[in-house]
Write an enzyme that holds these catalytic residues in place. Structure first.
Site, PDB file in Angstrom:
ATOM      1  N   ASP A  13       4.000  -0.695   1.262  1.00 30.15           N
ATOM      2  CA  ASP A  13       2.937  -0.849   2.265  1.00 30.15           C
ATOM      3  C   ASP A  13       2.128  -2.135   2.098  1.00 30.15           C
ATOM      4  OD1 ASP A  13       3.763   1.616   3.194  1.00 30.15           O
ATOM      5  OD2 ASP A  13       2.352   2.692   1.911  1.00 30.15           O
ATOM      6  N   LYS A  16       4.842  -5.693   4.888  1.00 28.92           N
ATOM      7  CA  LYS A  16       6.151  -6.353   5.072  1.00 28.92           C
ATOM      8  C   LYS A  16       6.511  -6.465   6.560  1.00 28.92           C
ATOM      9  CE  LYS A  16       7.915  -3.160   2.389  1.00 28.92           C
ATOM     10  NZ  LYS A  16       6.696  -2.516   1.888  1.00 28.92           N
ATOM     11  N   GLY A  40       7.835   2.737   6.397  1.00 27.19           N
ATOM     12  CA  GLY A  40       7.034   2.706   7.625  1.00 27.19           C
ATOM     13  C   GLY A  40       6.462   1.314   7.739  1.00 27.19           C
ATOM     14  N   HIS A  41       7.043   0.497   8.612  1.00 27.78           N
ATOM     15  CA  HIS A  41       6.643  -0.913   8.725  1.00 27.78           C
ATOM     16  C   HIS A  41       5.906  -1.114  10.043  1.00 27.78           C
ATOM     17  CE1 HIS A  41       9.983  -2.243   5.699  1.00 27.78           C
ATOM     18  NE2 HIS A  41       9.146  -1.358   5.204  1.00 27.78           N
ATOM     19  N   GLN A 221       9.889  -0.352   0.750  1.00 23.50           N
ATOM     20  CA  GLN A 221       9.179   0.122  -0.451  1.00 23.50           C
ATOM     21  C   GLN A 221       8.643  -1.097  -1.228  1.00 23.50           C
ATOM     22  OE1 GLN A 221      12.570   1.898   0.107  1.00 23.50           O
ATOM     23  NE2 GLN A 221      11.151   2.857   1.496  1.00 23.50           N
ATOM     24  N   THR A 298       4.027   9.231   6.494  1.00 22.69           N
ATOM     25  CA  THR A 298       3.629  10.630   6.291  1.00 22.69           C
ATOM     26  C   THR A 298       2.161  10.896   6.632  1.00 22.69           C
ATOM     27  OG1 THR A 298       3.095  10.125   3.999  1.00 22.69           O
ATOM     28  CG2 THR A 298       5.323  10.963   4.432  1.00 22.69           C
ATOM     29  N   ASP A 330      -8.708  -9.825   4.323  1.00 25.25           N
ATOM     30  CA  ASP A 330      -9.913  -9.562   5.126  1.00 25.25           C
ATOM     31  C   ASP A 330     -10.669  -8.319   4.673  1.00 25.25           C
ATOM     32  OD1 ASP A 330      -7.342  -8.563   6.187  1.00 25.25           O
ATOM     33  OD2 ASP A 330      -8.583  -7.441   7.604  1.00 25.25           O
ATOM     34  N   GLY A 410      -5.400 -10.021   9.036  1.00 23.84           N
ATOM     35  CA  GLY A 410      -5.608  -8.930   9.994  1.00 23.84           C
ATOM     36  C   GLY A 410      -4.255  -8.343  10.354  1.00 23.84           C
TER      37      GLY A 410
HETATM   38  P1  GDP Z   1       4.772  -2.190   5.092  1.00 24.70           P
HETATM   39  O1  GDP Z   1       5.342  -0.861   4.796  1.00 24.70           O
HETATM   40  O2  GDP Z   1       4.824  -3.120   3.927  1.00 24.70           O
HETATM   41  O3  GDP Z   1       5.361  -2.820   6.336  1.00 24.70           O
HETATM   42  O4  GDP Z   1       3.227  -1.959   5.388  1.00 24.70           O
HETATM   43  P2  GDP Z   1       2.595  -0.784   6.306  1.00 24.70           P
HETATM   44  O5  GDP Z   1       2.841  -1.108   7.731  1.00 24.70           O
HETATM   45  O6  GDP Z   1       3.013   0.544   5.812  1.00 24.70           O
HETATM   46  O7  GDP Z   1       1.074  -0.907   5.907  1.00 24.70           O
HETATM   47  C1  GDP Z   1       0.357  -2.065   6.114  1.00 24.70           C
HETATM   48  C2  GDP Z   1      -0.839  -1.740   7.018  1.00 24.70           C
HETATM   49  O8  GDP Z   1      -1.761  -2.814   6.982  1.00 24.70           O
HETATM   50  C3  GDP Z   1      -0.457  -1.596   8.481  1.00 24.70           C
HETATM   51  O9  GDP Z   1      -1.335  -0.698   9.091  1.00 24.70           O
HETATM   52  C4  GDP Z   1      -0.646  -3.019   9.021  1.00 24.70           C
HETATM   53  O10 GDP Z   1      -0.934  -3.024  10.414  1.00 24.70           O
HETATM   54  C5  GDP Z   1      -1.857  -3.448   8.246  1.00 24.70           C
HETATM   55  N1  GDP Z   1      -1.936  -4.883   7.919  1.00 24.70           N
HETATM   56  C6  GDP Z   1      -0.954  -5.747   7.594  1.00 24.70           C
HETATM   57  N2  GDP Z   1      -1.466  -6.956   7.237  1.00 24.70           N
HETATM   58  C7  GDP Z   1      -2.804  -6.831   7.346  1.00 24.70           C
HETATM   59  C8  GDP Z   1      -3.899  -7.719   7.086  1.00 24.70           C
HETATM   60  O11 GDP Z   1      -3.746  -8.859   6.662  1.00 24.70           O
HETATM   61  N3  GDP Z   1      -5.147  -7.227   7.299  1.00 24.70           N
HETATM   62  C9  GDP Z   1      -5.377  -5.955   7.754  1.00 24.70           C
HETATM   63  N4  GDP Z   1      -6.620  -5.572   7.929  1.00 24.70           N
HETATM   64  N5  GDP Z   1      -4.363  -5.102   7.988  1.00 24.70           N
HETATM   65  C10 GDP Z   1      -3.107  -5.524   7.786  1.00 24.70           C
HETATM   66  P1  IMO Z   2       7.353   1.022   2.867  1.00 28.12           P
HETATM   67  O1  IMO Z   2       8.677   0.359   3.151  1.00 28.12           O
HETATM   68  C1  IMO Z   2       4.997   3.428   0.133  1.00 28.12           C
HETATM   69  C2  IMO Z   2       7.090   6.541  -2.140  1.00 28.12           C
HETATM   70  C3  IMO Z   2       6.798   7.992  -1.793  1.00 28.12           C
HETATM   71  C4  IMO Z   2       7.026   8.626  -3.144  1.00 28.12           C
HETATM   72  C5  IMO Z   2       8.193   7.836  -3.719  1.00 28.12           C
HETATM   73  C6  IMO Z   2       9.550   8.500  -3.526  1.00 28.12           C
HETATM   74  O2  IMO Z   2       6.621   1.476   4.065  1.00 28.12           O
HETATM   75  O3  IMO Z   2       6.559   0.180   1.927  1.00 28.12           O
HETATM   76  P2  IMO Z   2      11.129   8.870  -1.434  1.00 28.12           P
HETATM   77  O4  IMO Z   2      10.870   9.520  -0.107  1.00 28.12           O
HETATM   78  O5  IMO Z   2      11.539   7.444  -1.330  1.00 28.12           O
HETATM   79  O6  IMO Z   2      12.053   9.680  -2.296  1.00 28.12           O
HETATM   80  O7  IMO Z   2       9.707   8.901  -2.177  1.00 28.12           O
HETATM   81  O8  IMO Z   2       8.185   6.588  -3.039  1.00 28.12           O
HETATM   82  N1  IMO Z   2       7.519   5.719  -0.986  1.00 28.12           N
HETATM   83  C7  IMO Z   2       6.755   4.791  -0.402  1.00 28.12           C
HETATM   84  N2  IMO Z   2       5.464   4.434  -0.634  1.00 28.12           N
HETATM   85  N3  IMO Z   2       5.710   2.771   1.062  1.00 28.12           N
HETATM   86  C8  IMO Z   2       6.998   3.100   1.280  1.00 28.12           C
HETATM   87  O9  IMO Z   2       7.792   2.382   2.100  1.00 28.12           O
HETATM   88  C9  IMO Z   2       7.567   4.183   0.572  1.00 28.12           C
HETATM   89  N4  IMO Z   2       8.789   4.760   0.549  1.00 28.12           N
HETATM   90  C10 IMO Z   2       8.743   5.689  -0.414  1.00 28.12           C
HETATM   91  O10 IMO Z   2       5.488   8.160  -1.337  1.00 28.12           O
HETATM   92  O11 IMO Z   2       5.912   8.396  -3.966  1.00 28.12           O
HETATM   93 MG    MG Z   3       4.805   1.162   4.910  1.00 31.35          MG
END
Ligand code: GDP
Ligand code: IMO
Ligand code: MG
Length: 419
Positions: A13, A16, A40-41, A221, A298, A330, A410
């Site tokens: 998270d 990416k 979840g991207h 991940q 989730t 930010d 952001g």
């Molecule tokens: P990923 O799994 O690495 O793609 O990241 P996620 O999408 O799960 O979580 C990143 C969260 O931060 C999402 O809600 C994005 O919209 C948000 N986000 C990404 N970059 C920034 C940033 O620079 N600032 C803020 N405030 N939110 C961001």
């Molecule tokens: P993105 O790509 C954050 C965590 C789960 C759990 C562990 C194992 O959005 O960054 P799994 O379902 O893979 O067997 O769960 O890994 N986990 C993540 N945490 N971002 C993710 O993906 C994750 N994918 C799995 O919460 O702790």
């Molecule tokens: Mg994610």
């Protein structure tokens, strides 16, 4: 031409999806190489927000081929729903190619994931329950079913054989389930999958590279969830470090050029397992609220803590990171305190090495940095950013001996500053 890789340096998270979407215009191909719908991207543009679980984050840009590589584990049901959710904004049928070698997540893999977590009780991993570990177990155990096989005449026989094995495994658990509806839904989704491009994508990617095209591998991940190097057993079941991109796409290591390592300005973790800089005070709550730290897959609240440079030093080393990207900078604006962990106190001594076992007592040692109050989202050039923020950036760069080439300020596609 060479392959660039973008991967998370923490526990996932890191942002990416947002950054891959931003970088995509520089690439001809964007490819996922590991993980599955546990990812979840999030991508935001034009007042819309999208969360992708399986489809690469390059899908919203025209003229880019998106690839789901052999290293991914693939759920046809999630895929079908995801295609529907973005159909107005992306031409998935034309712009996506699936690897015939990617393994299928069966409904019984999801049941086995849930049964295993239930049996673990308070030792549970906190899995996303998407069937990830059981599907990779089937793959390594040589009992898996691959996407290419959906086109084969003996698909149903193979499927039934595997389902029988899974039913026997489920019988070992104290776990109630009903399979019929899930199975029908899955079979319908598989039928639909047949209309998508299914290829030996290792040829596609290597041919593109040979023809001078640019390919970006999108990690899912984070490095601390890597099955080899993460906080085992509280990890996912794939290789999230740079080496995973070679295996997960069929590209040799000598084709790799840049490795983008992405990290949040603080640390978060969703699910169970050790987290040395986790905060249980008002700063942890502030990070969670201000950063909207709830899982994109989730919806679970993410645990929050200060930036951990012991972790980042380790994970930049593991992947040979050439360029760092910082996100959510930010969120730290207006904080009355700003800390960064630079070493750990473990077993009566300081260490800057990440211990093999993070479940023992670890006390992080922190440096305090100067804070800033300005809203970083309002800036468009690096030079004009607040001095204290630039000091923070220099501090991290010096510590990691790697340049930070992008600063995300952001969630929107346009909230990013290049250096
Ligand atoms: P990923 O799994 O690495 O793609 O990241 P996620 O999408 O799960 O979580 C990143 C969260 O931060 C999402 O809600 C994005 O919209 C948000 N986000 C990404 N970059 C920034 C940033 O620079 N600032 C803020 N405030 N939110 C961001
Ligand atoms: P993105 O790509 C954050 C965590 C789960 C759990 C562990 C194992 O959005 O960054 P799994 O379902 O893979 O067997 O769960 O890994 N986990 C993540 N945490 N971002 C993710 O993906 C994750 N994918 C799995 O919460 O702790
Ligand atoms: Mg994610």
């Amino acid at each position: 031409m060479k392959l660039d890789i973008l991967l998370g340096l923490q526990w996932g998270d890191e942002g990416k999806g947002k950054v891959v979407d931003f970088l995509t215009p520089q690439y001809d191909v964007v490819a996922r190489f590991q993980g599955g719908p546990n990812a979840g991207h999030t991508i935001e543009f034009g007042g819309k927000k999208f969360v992708l679980h399986l489809i690469p984050s390059g899908i919203f840009r025209q003229n880019t081929i998106n690839v789901i590589g052999n290293g991914v584990v693939f759920d046809p049901i999630t895929f079908k729903q995801e295609v529907q959710s973005i159909s107005e904004f992306a031409d998935v049928k034309s712009n996506l190619v699936l690897s015939s070698r990617a393994h299928l997540i069966l409904p019984t893999h999801k049941l086995l994931d849930a049964a295993s977590e239930k049996a673990k009780g308070d030792k549970k991993i906190g899995s996303t329950l998407k069937g990830i570990a059981p599907t990779y177990t089937s793959k390594i155990g040589r009992n898996g079913l691959r996407i290419g096989e959906i086109l084969s005449p003996d698909f149903n026989t193979k499927l039934n054989d595997i389902i029988q094995i899974h039913k026997q495994q489920l019988d070992f658990y104290d776990f109630d389930y009903s399979l019929n509806d899930m199975m029908n839904q899955w079979l319908e989704a598989v039928e639909e999958l047949k209309s998508y491009k299914i290829e030996n994508t290792e040829y596609l990617i290597n041919n593109e590279l040979a023809n001078g095209k640019k390919v970006l591998a999108e990690g899912a991940q984070g490095s601390m969830l890597d099955v080899e190097f993460g906080t085992y057993p509280y990890v996912t079941s794939s290789n999230t470090v740079a080496a995973g991109a070679c295996l997960g796409l069929g590209v040799s290591p000598n084709k790799v050029d840049k490795v983008y390592g992405i990290f949040k300005a603080y640390t978060t973790r969703v699910g169970e397992g050790p987290f040395p800089t986790e905060l249980f005070d008002k700063f942890g709550t502030l990070l969670q609220n201000k950063g909207h730290e709830f899982g994109a897959t989730t919806g679970r609240p993410r645990r929050c803590g200060w930036l951990d440079l012991v972790v980042l030093k380790y994970t930049t080393m593991l992947s040979g990171v050439t360029d760092l990207i910082i996100t959510k900078a930010d969120i730290l604006s207006g904080f009355e305190q700003l800390k960064i962990a630079t070493k750990y106190f473990v077993n009566e001594q300081f260490t800057s090495e990440l211990p093999y076992n993070l479940e023992q007592k670890i006390t992080p040692y922190y440096d305090s940095l100067k804070t800033w109050i300005e809203d970083l989202t309002n800036y468009s050039s690096y030079e004009n950013l607040p001095d204290n923020f630039k000091e923070y950036i220099n501090y991290v760069e010096n510590f990691l001996q790697t340049k930070i080439s992008l600063v995300s300020t952001g969630p929107n596609r346009k909230d990013i500053i290049e250096r």
